[in-house]
Structure formats: C-alpha cells, structure tokens
Write an enzyme that holds these catalytic residues in place. Structure first.
Site, PDB file in Angstrom:
ATOM      1  N   ASP A   1      -8.737  -5.118  -6.520  1.00 50.77           N
ATOM      2  CA  ASP A   1      -8.022  -4.412  -5.827  1.00 50.77           C
ATOM      3  C   ASP A   1      -8.299  -2.547  -6.787  1.00 50.77           C
ATOM      4  O   ASP A   1      -8.212  -2.492  -7.197  1.00 50.77           O
ATOM      5  CB  ASP A   1      -6.775  -3.561  -5.572  1.00 50.77           C
ATOM      6  CG  ASP A   1      -6.219  -2.850  -4.939  1.00 50.77           C
ATOM      7  OD1 ASP A   1      -6.819  -1.894  -4.608  1.00 50.77           O
ATOM      8  OD2 ASP A   1      -5.322  -3.010  -4.856  1.00 50.77           O
TER       9      ASP A   1
ATOM     10  N   HIS B   1      -8.455  -4.269  -2.100  1.00 47.95           N
ATOM     11  CA  HIS B   1      -7.376  -3.506  -1.005  1.00 47.95           C
ATOM     12  C   HIS B   1      -6.789  -4.487  -0.732  1.00 47.95           C
ATOM     13  O   HIS B   1      -5.487  -5.102  -0.221  1.00 47.95           O
ATOM     14  CB  HIS B   1      -6.945  -2.656  -1.109  1.00 47.95           C
ATOM     15  CG  HIS B   1      -5.984  -1.595  -1.049  1.00 47.95           C
ATOM     16  ND1 HIS B   1      -4.761  -1.037  -1.676  1.00 47.95           N
ATOM     17  CD2 HIS B   1      -5.156  -1.113   0.209  1.00 47.95           C
ATOM     18  CE1 HIS B   1      -3.682  -0.987  -1.061  1.00 47.95           C
ATOM     19  NE2 HIS B   1      -3.554  -1.106  -0.014  1.00 47.95           N
ATOM     20  N   ASP B   2      -7.226  -4.761   0.259  1.00 49.50           N
ATOM     21  CA  ASP B   2      -7.081  -5.894   2.002  1.00 49.50           C
ATOM     22  C   ASP B   2      -6.604  -7.541   1.324  1.00 49.50           C
ATOM     23  O   ASP B   2      -6.090  -7.709   2.074  1.00 49.50           O
ATOM     24  CB  ASP B   2      -8.674  -6.539   2.064  1.00 49.50           C
ATOM     25  CG  ASP B   2      -8.553  -6.212   3.501  1.00 49.50           C
ATOM     26  OD1 ASP B   2      -7.741  -5.407   4.437  1.00 49.50           O
ATOM     27  OD2 ASP B   2      -9.629  -6.516   4.761  1.00 49.50           O
TER      28      ASP B   2
ATOM     29  N   SER C   1       0.881  -1.451   0.452  1.00 47.66           N
ATOM     30  CA  SER C   1      -0.141   0.156  -0.190  1.00 47.66           C
ATOM     31  C   SER C   1       0.655   0.856  -0.148  1.00 47.66           C
ATOM     32  O   SER C   1       2.329   1.103  -0.978  1.00 47.66           O
ATOM     33  CB  SER C   1      -1.097   0.075   0.796  1.00 47.66           C
ATOM     34  OG  SER C   1      -2.198   0.873   1.586  1.00 47.66           O
TER      35      SER C   1
ATOM     36  N   ARG D   1     -12.210   6.583   9.040  1.00 44.11           N
ATOM     37  CA  ARG D   1     -12.075   5.586   8.756  1.00 44.11           C
ATOM     38  C   ARG D   1     -13.078   4.449   7.760  1.00 44.11           C
ATOM     39  O   ARG D   1     -12.584   3.867   7.445  1.00 44.11           O
ATOM     40  CB  ARG D   1     -12.114   4.806  10.494  1.00 44.11           C
ATOM     41  CG  ARG D   1     -10.999   3.501  10.173  1.00 44.11           C
ATOM     42  CD  ARG D   1      -9.771   3.374   9.581  1.00 44.11           C
ATOM     43  NE  ARG D   1      -9.221   2.584  10.145  1.00 44.11           N
ATOM     44  CZ  ARG D   1      -7.844   1.821   9.325  1.00 44.11           C
ATOM     45  NH1 ARG D   1      -7.106   2.634   8.668  1.00 44.11           N
ATOM     46  NH2 ARG D   1      -7.408   0.572   9.601  1.00 44.11           N
TER      47      ARG D   1
END
Length: 415
Positions: free
Chosen positions: A329, A362-363, A155, A226
């Site tokens: 992603d 993206h995780d 990332s 968040r």
C-alpha cells in the site's frame, strides 16, 4: 426519524434520522441534518461497534441496500468482515455504520434537498472529518448508544476512527485503524487536487449546479477523477498481474473518452478498458460534488492539528489500539502506520501494529479478508492480548510481518 426492518438476513435496521439544526466546523449551519445508518445485531448496552466507511462507501457495510439503489462498493462493502460468525460478529456485537455528511447515500450533502426545495449543490457547508465524527456521535445518542466497545475504520474511515480517540476519548474502549494514517502525504494531496480539477473543469459541472433533468452531469470529469483514484488504490505488482501490457483492441472507447485520430493505430490496452469501465460504473452511483467534498475532508485531516504532536492529540485516550497496514500500500504506507503506533506508545497507550505482506496495494484491506479478519476479531474481543494480533509495543523494534500470501481476489472496486 425513519427506521425500517428489511429482509436482508444480516441487516437489522436501516434508516434516516433527522438530527435537526447542526453547526459544522466551518461555522455554517443547516436547519436539519439527516443521517443515514444501518445497524446489525442486538444492542445489550456495552457491545456497540461503530464501523467508519471509506471515501465513497456507504452505511451498507454488510447489507445490500436494495431499497436505496446503491451498487458497487456501496453494497455490502465489508460483508466478509461484518456478519454472523465473522470477524466483527453480529451475533455478539451491535454494529452501526453511518453514512457521513457530504456523501450521497441518504445523509445530507450537496445532492440533498436544501431549504428552498432544490439540491444544495456547492451551497452545502464544507465538511471535515470532525463533522463526520460529531454527526456519528449525535446519531448514536439518538439510538441510545453511549460508550462504544470499538470504533473500526479503513482508509479515510481510519482517520474518522482516530478522530473519535481525540474528540471523544472516553467514549471508545478499542480503536482499529486499517490502511490509514495520521494525515495524507504531499503526493496523495497532489493526486486528489488533480482529481478535483478533472471535475471542476468539466463544462457540465457548471459551478456545481448540474442537478435536474435540464442539466447533464459532469460524468467525464467524475470518471477521470475515479480513474485516478483507482490507480492510487492498486500496486504496481497487482496491476502487472491483472493487466500487464495486454491489448483489448484498438482505437479506444470513443463514446466516453474520445481518442485522437492517430489512436486507432495503437492498442487499446486492458488497463485502459478496466479504468473506463470503472469510471462508467462509478458515475452511475456517485455524485460529483460529494466527491469534491469528501476528498477535501480527507486532505484536511491532520491528527496533530491543534496539538503539539500526534502523541499529544492521543494523550486523553485511555483505551487500546490496533493498526493494520499492508506492505504493497503506497497510499497509506506501513511506515505511516508505524509512526502512528509510535505516537500511541509515547503516551502509554497499549497498541499493536499488524503488518500484512500483500501486493494488492491499498485495495488489500477490502480484498484480503482472511488477512484482516483474524487480528481484527481477536483485538475486538481481547484487545492487544489477542493471539492473532502482532504487538510491536512489547519490544520497541520493527513490526513483525504476517508473511503468508493470500490467494488472488478480484478487487471490490471492480465489482
């Protein structure tokens, strides 16, 4: 300088080193930059691997950091990848992870003590990815580490790794960039801007001066920021599988995010419950000003800044590179990684682009270690010749794809 040995089996050394006077890229200085780090394994002179953490991660890449009270993603956030016998094998490599300036896990940042004995707040100098790299270089110098066998980052940590190839090209033999890119696209820039405005429009933010018992933290603004981040990290497919449109009751959680009166008629959905829970956990462990500082550093990064192109920025690097991307992603896409791979090829740098078929978004770089581990391990050991590494530089065509689907994992962001 403070170093301690801890009982965590994989953790060799944990400490905070005062690097003294430090000038930031902005031109501003602070009299003492303190940098927190963890190191694993034994240093033999040529086996050092630097791991660069993600946006809200910490130096505890494989340790649990019990002494610092961290939780969630900040605790052992990549312990499936780093450790004895794992992809980055701490029996073989000396692995160092450094908490970046501007963060809140022991390295100097807005929440740390300033010269007047009070928290810096927004008087802390602006930070950039270059500031992270320079602080890491100084920290490694203090540990006696010169040339690195590898720099690995995921990332925004991947951007940090790329900056090493530009800023210290002679200091890195192998570069691993996972789920990252040469720069953020406008959509992600816009989403980060909205996240920051959620914080700065919270009345409790108080211009960044909210420290101390007399001032409530801007928890609602940080929580909303968040939540937006979580939506960026997940894919449509993973959210559909995880939540669907299922109801978790009615009315919503009136404590943290009050609902309008009409809301009691409508379902409070599982996806809302998940986001509220994640916001609550995050505000317990992270600093709102740090979130502002770190997202701005990520937004500001542009590999080609000061150069004619990405390729020109990388031209002095004489090592090898591995890029790992994930099909689901949309934060850092496979196309962005392939464009970056092209920049390496244009200046003759051996590069492999390994594409993982995944619907985790993206995780995925955190929750599918069985997909990330093999190519990463082989590359760190053997370079682009590694047997599990997909090398598109050999034919100049489209990247090959690892098509085996991984079993479903719970996101590390949900722990």
């Amino acid at each position: 300088m403070s170093r301690t040995r801890t009982p965590v089996g994989r953790q060799v050394e944990s400490g905070v080193i005062d690097l003294g006077d430090h000038q930031f890229e902005s031109g501003k200085r602070i009299p003492n930059l303190e940098v927190a780090y963890e190191a694993y394994g034994e240093f033999t002179g040529q086996n050092a691997v630097l791991v660069c953490h993600g946006l809200t991660g910490s130096q505890h890449v494989a340790g649990y950091g019990d002494e610092s009270g961290v939780s969630g993603q900040a605790r052992a956030w990549w312990s499936d990848i780093v450790g004895p016998g794992k992809a980055i094998d701490t029996n073989e490599y000396y692995v160092v992870c450094v908490n970046v300036p501007g963060s809140c896990y022991g390295t100097s940042g807005p929440a740390s003590e300033g010269p007047d004995g009070e928290p810096w707040g927004t008087d802390f100098p602006p930070v950039t990815v270059a500031d992270w790299t320079r602080a890491q270089r100084r920290l490694l110098d203090s540990l006696g580490v010169g040339r690195l066998h590898a720099v690995v980052g995921g990332s925004v940590g991947g951007m940090n790794a790329l900056d090493w190839a530009v800023r210290y090209p002679d200091d890195v033999a192998r570069l691993v960039v996972v789920a990252s890119a040469a720069r953020l696209d406008p959509q992600c820039l816009g989403l980060d801007a909205v996240a920051r405005r959620a914080i700065t429009t919270d009345p409790n933010w108080n211009g960044g001066d909210y420290y101390g018992d007399d001032h409530p933290n801007p928890e609602q603004g940080l929580g909303l920021a968040r939540q937006l981040g979580h939506l960026m990290y997940l894919s449509k497919d993973s959210m559909d599988r995880k939540f669907g449109r299922r109801s978790a009751g009615r009315g919503g959680r009136g404590d943290a995010y009050p609902a309008d009166p009409a809301a009691v008629f409508f379902p409070y959905r599982e996806v809302e419950s998940y986001l509220d829970y994640q916001a609550e956990k995050f505000t317990d462990r992270f600093d709102a000003n740090s979130y502002l500082y770190l997202t701005r550093a990520m937004d500001d990064f542009d590999l080609a800044e000061g150069y004619e192109s990405d390729a020109a920025a990388l031209a002095a690097f004489e090592g090898e590179a591995l890029l790992v991307s994930f099909t689901g992603d949309w934060h850092f896409t496979t196309d962005q990684s392939e464009s970056l791979a092209g920049a390496f090829r244009r200046v003759g740098i051996p590069v492999a682009h390994h594409v993982v078929e995944s619907d985790h978004g993206h995780d995925a770089f955190l929750v599918e270690p069985e997909k990330v581990g093999p190519p990463l391990a082989d590359f760190v050991a053997e370079g682009v010749a590694g047997r599990a590494v997909t090398d598109t530089a050999t034919d100049g065509g489209e990247p090959d794809t690892d098509t085996d689907f991984a079993p479903v994992h719970s996101s590390l962001f949900s722990r």
